[in-house]
Motif scaffolding. Structure first.
Motif, PDB file in Angstrom:
ATOM      1  N   GLN A  29      -6.751   4.448  -3.324  1.00  0.00           N
ATOM      2  CA  GLN A  29      -6.596   3.114  -2.719  1.00  0.00           C
ATOM      3  C   GLN A  29      -5.278   2.551  -3.232  1.00  0.00           C
ATOM      4  N   ILE A  30      -4.566   1.858  -2.345  1.00  0.00           N
ATOM      5  CA  ILE A  30      -3.304   1.221  -2.753  1.00  0.00           C
ATOM      6  C   ILE A  30      -3.206  -0.200  -2.174  1.00  0.00           C
ATOM      7  N   PHE A  31      -2.391  -1.017  -2.815  1.00  0.00           N
ATOM      8  CA  PHE A  31      -1.871  -2.207  -2.154  1.00  0.00           C
ATOM      9  C   PHE A  31      -0.630  -1.708  -1.430  1.00  0.00           C
ATOM     10  N   THR A  32      -0.337  -2.246  -0.244  1.00  0.00           N
ATOM     11  CA  THR A  32       0.892  -1.783   0.414  1.00  0.00           C
ATOM     12  C   THR A  32       2.070  -2.677   0.045  1.00  0.00           C
ATOM     13  N   LYS A  33       1.808  -3.695  -0.805  1.00  0.00           N
ATOM     14  CA  LYS A  33       2.853  -4.610  -1.261  1.00  0.00           C
ATOM     15  C   LYS A  33       2.354  -5.307  -2.522  1.00  0.00           C
ATOM     16  N   ASN A  34       3.208  -6.090  -3.150  1.00  0.00           N
ATOM     17  CA  ASN A  34       2.766  -6.879  -4.297  1.00  0.00           C
ATOM     18  C   ASN A  34       1.619  -7.786  -3.857  1.00  0.00           C
ATOM     19  N   GLN A  35       0.459  -7.627  -4.529  1.00  0.00           N
ATOM     20  CA  GLN A  35      -0.758  -8.296  -4.045  1.00  0.00           C
ATOM     21  C   GLN A  35      -0.789  -9.784  -4.331  1.00  0.00           C
ATOM     22  N   ARG A  36       0.202 -10.277  -5.107  1.00  0.00           N
ATOM     23  CA  ARG A  36       0.225 -11.715  -5.395  1.00  0.00           C
ATOM     24  C   ARG A  36       1.332 -12.461  -4.665  1.00  0.00           C
ATOM     25  N   GLN A  37       1.971 -11.777  -3.717  1.00  0.00           N
ATOM     26  CA  GLN A  37       3.009 -12.432  -2.911  1.00  0.00           C
ATOM     27  C   GLN A  37       2.665 -12.367  -1.431  1.00  0.00           C
ATOM     28  N   TRP A  38       3.122 -13.373  -0.689  1.00  0.00           N
ATOM     29  CA  TRP A  38       2.809 -13.432   0.739  1.00  0.00           C
ATOM     30  C   TRP A  38       3.612 -12.416   1.531  1.00  0.00           C
ATOM     31  N   ARG A  39       4.890 -12.277   1.198  1.00  0.00           N
ATOM     32  CA  ARG A  39       5.760 -11.422   2.005  1.00  0.00           C
ATOM     33  C   ARG A  39       6.239 -10.220   1.200  1.00  0.00           C
ATOM     34  N   ALA A  40       6.758  -9.248   1.922  1.00  0.00           N
ATOM     35  CA  ALA A  40       7.328  -8.081   1.254  1.00  0.00           C
ATOM     36  C   ALA A  40       8.381  -7.478   2.163  1.00  0.00           C
ATOM     37  N   ARG A  41       9.258  -6.693   1.572  1.00  0.00           N
ATOM     38  CA  ARG A  41      10.249  -5.998   2.405  1.00  0.00           C
ATOM     39  C   ARG A  41       9.506  -5.016   3.306  1.00  0.00           C
ATOM     40  N   GLU A  42      10.110  -4.682   4.447  1.00  0.00           N
ATOM     41  CA  GLU A  42       9.487  -3.722   5.349  1.00  0.00           C
ATOM     42  C   GLU A  42       9.461  -2.334   4.709  1.00  0.00           C
ATOM     43  N   ILE A  43       8.499  -1.520   5.124  1.00  0.00           N
ATOM     44  CA  ILE A  43       8.436  -0.149   4.631  1.00  0.00           C
ATOM     45  C   ILE A  43       9.403   0.691   5.454  1.00  0.00           C
ATOM     46  N   GLY A  44      10.297   1.389   4.778  1.00  0.00           N
ATOM     47  CA  GLY A  44      11.279   2.213   5.482  1.00  0.00           C
ATOM     48  C   GLY A  44      10.626   3.449   6.085  1.00  0.00           C
ATOM     49  N   GLY A  45      11.230   3.953   7.161  1.00  0.00           N
ATOM     50  CA  GLY A  45      10.715   5.161   7.821  1.00  0.00           C
ATOM     51  C   GLY A  45      10.659   6.353   6.879  1.00  0.00           C
ATOM     52  N   GLU A  46      11.670   6.442   6.026  1.00  0.00           N
ATOM     53  CA  GLU A  46      11.743   7.557   5.083  1.00  0.00           C
ATOM     54  C   GLU A  46      10.582   7.495   4.081  1.00  0.00           C
ATOM     55  N   GLU A  47      10.316   6.274   3.578  1.00  0.00           N
ATOM     56  CA  GLU A  47       9.237   6.069   2.595  1.00  0.00           C
ATOM     57  C   GLU A  47       7.869   6.410   3.219  1.00  0.00           C
ATOM     58  N   ALA A  48       7.682   6.010   4.468  1.00  0.00           N
ATOM     59  CA  ALA A  48       6.412   6.281   5.158  1.00  0.00           C
ATOM     60  C   ALA A  48       6.221   7.778   5.382  1.00  0.00           C
ATOM     61  N   LYS A  49       7.296   8.437   5.791  1.00  0.00           N
ATOM     62  CA  LYS A  49       7.230   9.871   6.053  1.00  0.00           C
ATOM     63  C   LYS A  49       6.915  10.626   4.754  1.00  0.00           C
ATOM     64  N   CYS A  95      -0.203  -0.643   7.388  1.00  0.00           N
ATOM     65  CA  CYS A  95      -1.121   0.503   7.428  1.00  0.00           C
ATOM     66  C   CYS A  95      -0.769   1.438   8.580  1.00  0.00           C
ATOM     67  N   ASP A  96      -0.445   0.863   9.738  1.00  0.00           N
ATOM     68  CA  ASP A  96      -0.046   1.695  10.882  1.00  0.00           C
ATOM     69  C   ASP A  96       1.176   2.539  10.534  1.00  0.00           C
ATOM     70  N   VAL A  97       2.163   1.906   9.906  1.00  0.00           N
ATOM     71  CA  VAL A  97       3.388   2.618   9.546  1.00  0.00           C
ATOM     72  C   VAL A  97       3.088   3.777   8.599  1.00  0.00           C
ATOM     73  N   LEU A  98       2.120   3.559   7.679  1.00  0.00           N
ATOM     74  CA  LEU A  98       1.804   4.579   6.671  1.00  0.00           C
ATOM     75  C   LEU A  98       0.749   5.583   7.146  1.00  0.00           C
ATOM     76  N   GLY A  99       0.179   5.354   8.315  1.00  0.00           N
ATOM     77  CA  GLY A  99      -0.879   6.241   8.805  1.00  0.00           C
ATOM     78  C   GLY A  99      -2.184   6.074   8.037  1.00  0.00           C
ATOM     79  N   ILE A 100      -2.422   4.877   7.517  1.00  0.00           N
ATOM     80  CA  ILE A 100      -3.662   4.585   6.785  1.00  0.00           C
ATOM     81  C   ILE A 100      -4.711   4.041   7.758  1.00  0.00           C
ATOM     82  N   ASP A 101      -5.925   4.618   7.692  1.00  0.00           N
ATOM     83  CA  ASP A 101      -6.970   4.271   8.669  1.00  0.00           C
ATOM     84  C   ASP A 101      -7.770   3.024   8.318  1.00  0.00           C
ATOM     85  N   HIS A 102      -7.966   2.769   7.023  1.00  0.00           N
ATOM     86  CA  HIS A 102      -8.860   1.670   6.628  1.00  0.00           C
ATOM     87  C   HIS A 102      -8.166   0.657   5.726  1.00  0.00           C
TER      88      HIS A 102
END
Ligand code: ZN
Ligand code: MN
Ligand code: MN
Length: 273
Positions: A29-49, A95-102
């Protein structure tokens, strides 16, 4: 059950599968961003791949994501509700960018239960329109005005949404603290879950022992076998055939060293068929 733990995304999300593997995870299980902040930088295509490649390379069967603690889709404050929805949609898209289902979310809080349930369902319906992710509503301990400590509340939310897109994350500590005695009456609680919500909606388990007793409404996690639930409850869980394809995620205290010990404990409880 695919056993695993909540792992860090420090430096890059792509490093999470390897971190999981190194402590013995079959799921993470992961947070996809800092869990105590509202916004985050976008996930790059390279990072997702790289993340998806590393999932395969490290033989992690499933990754689930957990939303930020700031989100409250149950809020009666329309400004906070809108901000929560925006942030939630941002997370479903990650989650869509990372291919995460849940994507696991604490349903929300509201002094008025039925208003809270309606607002949560509306937020979910808006978010799933523009995403492929399946939402996993986490069972709560029932502290404060939190919604989700009764199976009926979760089922009411699911009833108001596209049912195929909404599931439940069963947190063993929270559910027990909420008053469901999975220590003394495991089978009875599972049957109740099945009749009120439906076993097919159970997508994720959080494996935490509990510092508090049954019905204490205390959200305090303990190491596996060291709390009120005890080893035998976890033996039932990890060997429950209905849960054989479900990720079981540790959220116990103490970090990676302690996760590894807890994972070893859980693996030793498995019967070999
Ligand atoms: Zn949670
Ligand atoms: Mn949890
Ligand atoms: Mn908790």
């Amino acid at each position: 059950m695919y056993l695993g733990a909540h792992v860090s995304i420090a430096k890059s999300i792509a490093l999470a599968p390897e971190r999981g593997k190194s402590i013995g995870c079959e799921a993470i299980q992961i947070f996809t961003k800092n869990q105590r902040q509202w916004r985050a930088r976008e996930i790059g295509g390279e990072e997702a791949k790289e993340f998806e490649e590393n999932m395969k390379k490290n033989e992690i069967k499933e990754a689930v994501a957990h939303v930020s603690y700031l989100i409250n889709l149950g809020s009666s404050n329309s400004e906070l509700w809108k901000k929560s929805l925006e942030s939630f949609m941002h997370e479903t898209n990650r989650c869509d960018v990372l291919g995460i289902d849940h994507l696991v979310i604490h349903p929300g809080t509201n002094r008025d239960e039925s208003e809270g349930i309606k607002r949560i369902a509306e937020g979910i319906n808006r978010a799933i329109e523009s995403s492929n992710v399946i939402i996993a509503l986490e069972t709560t301990a029932g502290q404060g005005n939190s919604i989700g400590h009764r199976f009926e509340q979760l089922s009411s939310i699911i009833e108001l949404t596209d049912k195929k897109r909404v599931s439940v994350c069963f947190d063993t500590c929270h559910t027990y603290a909420a008053g469901y005695d999975i220590k003394e009456s495991y089978e009875k609680v599972m049957e109740e879950f099945d009749s009120v919500i439906g076993m097919k909606h159970l997508s994720t388990i959080h494996l935490n022992d509990s510092k508090g007793s049954c019905g204490s409404h205390l959200d305090r996690h303990e190491h596996i076998g060291k709390g009120a639930l005890g080893t035998e409850t976890f033996r039932r869980l990890v060997n429950d055939k209905r849960l054989s394809k479900v990720p079981g995620i540790l959220e116990t205290p103490g970090g990676d060293e302690e996760f590894k010990k807890n994972l070893d404990t859980l693996k030793a409880l498995r019967y070999s068929f």
